[in-house]
Design a protein around this motif. Structure first.
Motif, PDB file in Angstrom:
ATOM      1  N   THR A 338     -27.705  -2.618 -17.812  1.00  0.00           N
ATOM      2  CA  THR A 338     -28.664  -1.504 -17.826  1.00  0.00           C
ATOM      3  C   THR A 338     -28.579  -0.759 -16.506  1.00  0.00           C
ATOM      4  O   THR A 338     -28.175  -1.321 -15.473  1.00  0.00           O
ATOM      5  N   GLN A 339     -28.983   0.504 -16.534  1.00  0.00           N
ATOM      6  CA  GLN A 339     -28.888   1.298 -15.313  1.00  0.00           C
ATOM      7  C   GLN A 339     -29.753   0.717 -14.194  1.00  0.00           C
ATOM      8  O   GLN A 339     -29.365   0.733 -13.023  1.00  0.00           O
ATOM      9  N   VAL A 354     -17.772   7.773  -1.595  1.00  0.00           N
ATOM     10  CA  VAL A 354     -17.542   7.454  -3.003  1.00  0.00           C
ATOM     11  C   VAL A 354     -16.050   7.486  -3.331  1.00  0.00           C
ATOM     12  O   VAL A 354     -15.299   8.359  -2.900  1.00  0.00           O
ATOM     13  N   LEU A 355     -15.610   6.482  -4.095  1.00  0.00           N
ATOM     14  CA  LEU A 355     -14.225   6.359  -4.542  1.00  0.00           C
ATOM     15  C   LEU A 355     -14.190   6.177  -6.060  1.00  0.00           C
ATOM     16  O   LEU A 355     -15.194   5.797  -6.670  1.00  0.00           O
ATOM     17  N   PRO A 356     -13.036   6.444  -6.670  1.00  0.00           N
ATOM     18  CA  PRO A 356     -12.927   6.218  -8.110  1.00  0.00           C
ATOM     19  C   PRO A 356     -13.320   4.787  -8.474  1.00  0.00           C
ATOM     20  O   PRO A 356     -12.940   3.832  -7.788  1.00  0.00           O
ATOM     21  N   GLY A 357     -14.080   4.657  -9.552  1.00  0.00           N
ATOM     22  CA  GLY A 357     -14.525   3.341  -9.996  1.00  0.00           C
ATOM     23  C   GLY A 357     -15.890   2.958  -9.472  1.00  0.00           C
ATOM     24  O   GLY A 357     -16.515   2.024  -9.989  1.00  0.00           O
ATOM     25  N   ASP A 358     -16.359   3.650  -8.400  1.00  0.00           N
ATOM     26  CA  ASP A 358     -17.716   3.375  -7.919  1.00  0.00           C
ATOM     27  C   ASP A 358     -18.735   3.817  -8.961  1.00  0.00           C
ATOM     28  O   ASP A 358     -18.472   4.698  -9.792  1.00  0.00           O
ATOM     29  N   LEU A 359     -19.915   3.236  -8.891  1.00  0.00           N
ATOM     30  CA  LEU A 359     -20.992   3.616  -9.799  1.00  0.00           C
ATOM     31  C   LEU A 359     -21.859   4.668  -9.131  1.00  0.00           C
ATOM     32  O   LEU A 359     -22.257   4.517  -7.971  1.00  0.00           O
ATOM     33  N   VAL A 372     -26.485   6.354 -14.855  1.00  0.00           N
ATOM     34  CA  VAL A 372     -25.402   5.701 -14.120  1.00  0.00           C
ATOM     35  C   VAL A 372     -24.091   6.087 -14.789  1.00  0.00           C
ATOM     36  O   VAL A 372     -23.990   6.165 -16.017  1.00  0.00           O
ATOM     37  N   GLY A 373     -23.101   6.380 -13.959  1.00  0.00           N
ATOM     38  CA  GLY A 373     -21.770   6.696 -14.463  1.00  0.00           C
ATOM     39  C   GLY A 373     -20.726   6.146 -13.521  1.00  0.00           C
ATOM     40  O   GLY A 373     -21.036   5.581 -12.464  1.00  0.00           O
TER      41      GLY A 373
END
Length: 576
Positions: A338-339, A354-359, A372-373
């Motif tokens: 869950t978020q 922030v980097l690729p794959g981070d939430l 959340v994404g």
């Protein structure tokens, strides 16, 4: 040696491809860049004509709402006047009966006096009346009549005249109430005609908007496809460079050491970022992410286009939390689903790092945590989006970022999750969550009630019925579960209701139908069901009460038994 060049390396490989998509939009339409509107519809309603028509519809709607109270009051006054008139008529009839009885009694008394040549006797009254009951009645009048028959008859006549006066007054009031009700009905008729007039023009303008939306949705699909291709290009670059992404554990402490050939990625604090590395080369270094992160993002890319549905965790639909959980589970990293739990336990990093794959955790001071994404670059994220109704590539709004988390790092001890303040409604996966008791507007996407472009809706798989896409996905899942319990799928009689159909229904049932532009059917968020659900106490209705909430549907309290508007068949989508 290390540098921060790794934070821009993806821009050359992935972000650059994404930013280039801005030129793909056709002239005159909104750009197909990722959007926070359903289906990628940023700016789709920038139509002066449609706006003007919406304003006209809103004016008519306001007049109808105001007139609705007048109609109800007039109907109540008419019913009350009718009751008074009926009571007055009954009193006149009773007075006529009494007068007739007394006239008969006096007549018989006079006849007896004439025959007997003087005062009547019980015998003469018996002979004249022929019925012992008449004798008893007549004897009861003797003493009174002896003092003057005129007074007896006058009293009865006075009562009759008073009753007639009351009846005349009640009839006049009834006539006035009918006149008022007819006048109000005529005014409502004029408003209905105005609503019908603006409806035809709204439909025409809406057609233009719908064609815009269809174009934007096609462009959004292209954004999704090009994003997935750009990501695969990045993975291919790693392979071409001979880089086998190392496990997450090997990148968690860059100060202690990294795999051979790799150097740290700089962070905003001046220290090396944990959970990432880079391969030095010219003209730009190549960002190296953990194997688990590469696998998780790759897994999420395969889910692009699948429906958003609250409370589901694949394989056919997801919510935002379950998408993250499923993607990282496929990569061997266990995270919550869950978020809120993800925010509470994922190790944070600075938003600028922030980097690729981070939430990416989105929200506001009022709503608290709302989404959340999975970050793809500093401007883009991939998410199961409640407003889009699907898994999409969308923009990453910097002003809504509450935090960034890195799943490849160890989970932290849970922290408090920002919640709604000031009475604001909660938001889950970008979708407002309405409590069962909420009776206000459930608007979405900037669309007016009943004026949602068909392209923004999704089919339910039942004879032309459609809802907002997330509600449609949830309905289909609920219908499948219902079929598992009863055999047939859910039976449905009504779903999205256009403004035009609301006008028509209001004209047919002004006392029962919602004022046009106010029905939750007009938001694409309500259904009317049949097949047993339409009756309280059935097994089908009991199943809905017990299970609908799992799919985001509620039975509003106003429709419950004893609350004045019993509608067992009416159910509304309120989100997860």
């Amino acid at each position: 040696m290390w540098s921060r060049s790794g934070t821009t390396a993806l821009g050359a490989v992935l972000a650059g491809a994404l930013l280039a998509l801005a030129v793909l939009a056709a002239p005159g339409t909104a750009a197909a860049a990722p959007s926070d509107q359903p289906g990628g519809t940023t700016g789709v309603l920038d139509s002066a004509e449609l706006t003007a028509l919406q304003d006209q519809a809103a004016d008519v709607q306001g007049d109808l709402q105001e007139r609705q109270a007048t109609v109800t009051a007039a109907q109540d006054r008419l019913a009350s006047a009718q009751q008074v008139a009926d009571a007055a008529a009954a009193e006149v009839a009773a007075a006529d009966t009494v007068l007739t009885q007394q006239q008969v009694a006096v007549s018989r008394y006079a006849s007896a006096v004439y025959r007997d040549g003087g005062a009547p006797t019980a015998l003469s009254l018996l002979l004249a009346g022929g019925d012992p009951g008449d004798v008893v009645s007549a004897l009861g009048y003797l003493d009174v009549i002896d003092t003057g028959t005129d007074a007896v008859l006058q009293a009865a006549e006075d009562r009759r005249q008073q009753a007639l006066a009351q009846q005349a007054s009640a009839d006049a009031a009834l006539s006035d109430s009918r006149t008022e009700a007819d006048a109000v009905a005529a005014q409502v008729g004029e408003l209905e005609a105005a609503a019908a007039s603006v409806t035809s023009r709204l439909d025409e303008a809406l057609g233009v908007v719908d064609r815009q939306l269809a174009q934007l949705q096609a462009e959004q699909l292209q954004v999704n496809a090009d994003t997935a291709a750009a990501w695969q290009g990045y993975v291919d670059q790693l392979a071409a460079a001979g880089v086998l992404p190392p496990p997450a554990a090997a990148l968690r402490d860059p100060v202690a050491g990294l795999p051979a050939g790799l150097v740290p990625v700089g962070g905003s604090t001046g220290a090396a970022q944990p959970g990432a590395a880079q391969l030095p080369r010219q003209p730009t270094s190549l960002l190296v992410l953990p194997a688990e992160t590469v696998a998780a993002v790759s897994a999420a890319m395969t889910d692009l286009g699948l429906p958003f549905a609250p409370g589901t965790a694949g394989p056919e639909s997801f919510d935002c939390g379950s998408l993250v959980q499923t993607a990282y589970a496929a990569a061997g990293i266990a995270v919550p689903g869950t978020q809120g739990e993800l925010f509470a336990t994922t190790s944070p990093v600075a938003p600028v790092d922030v980097l690729p794959g981070d939430l990416v955790f989105l929200g506001s001071a009022e709503s608290g945590l709302s989404h959340v994404g999975i970050a793809l670059d500093p401007q883009t994220m991939l998410a199961a989006d409640g407003r889009a109704g699907a898994v999409v590539v969308r923009g990453l709004p910097a002003d809504q970022v509450l935090g960034i988390g890195r799943p490849s790092l160890a989970l932290r001890a849970p922290v408090a999750v920002p919640g709604p303040t000031g009475g604001a409604l909660a938001v889950e996966c970008g979708n407002t969550v309405y409590p069962a008791t909420y009776d206000g507007s459930r608007s979405w996407g900037g669309y007016p009630n009943g004026l949602i472009p068909p392209s923004a809706l999704c089919p339910l798989g039942a004879a032309g019925h459609a809802l907002r896409c997330d509600a449609a996905a949830a309905y289909r899942a609920m219908s499948a579960a219902f079929a598992g319990a009863f055999g047939p799928a859910l039976c449905i009689t009504d779903s999205y209701r256009s403004y035009a159909s609301q006008v028509t229904l209001y004209g047919q049932k002004p006392a029962l139908a919602a004022v046009p532009g106010t029905s939750n059917h007009g938001w694409g968020l309500a259904v009317d069901l049949c097949g047993g659900v339409e009756s309280y106490g059935t097994a089908q209705y009991a199943w809905m009460v017990a299970n609908a909430g799992r799919f985001g549907f509620i039975h509003p309290t106003w429709a419950d038994p004893g609350n004045g508007r019993e509608e067992p068949w009416h159910w509304e989508y309120a989100g997860s």
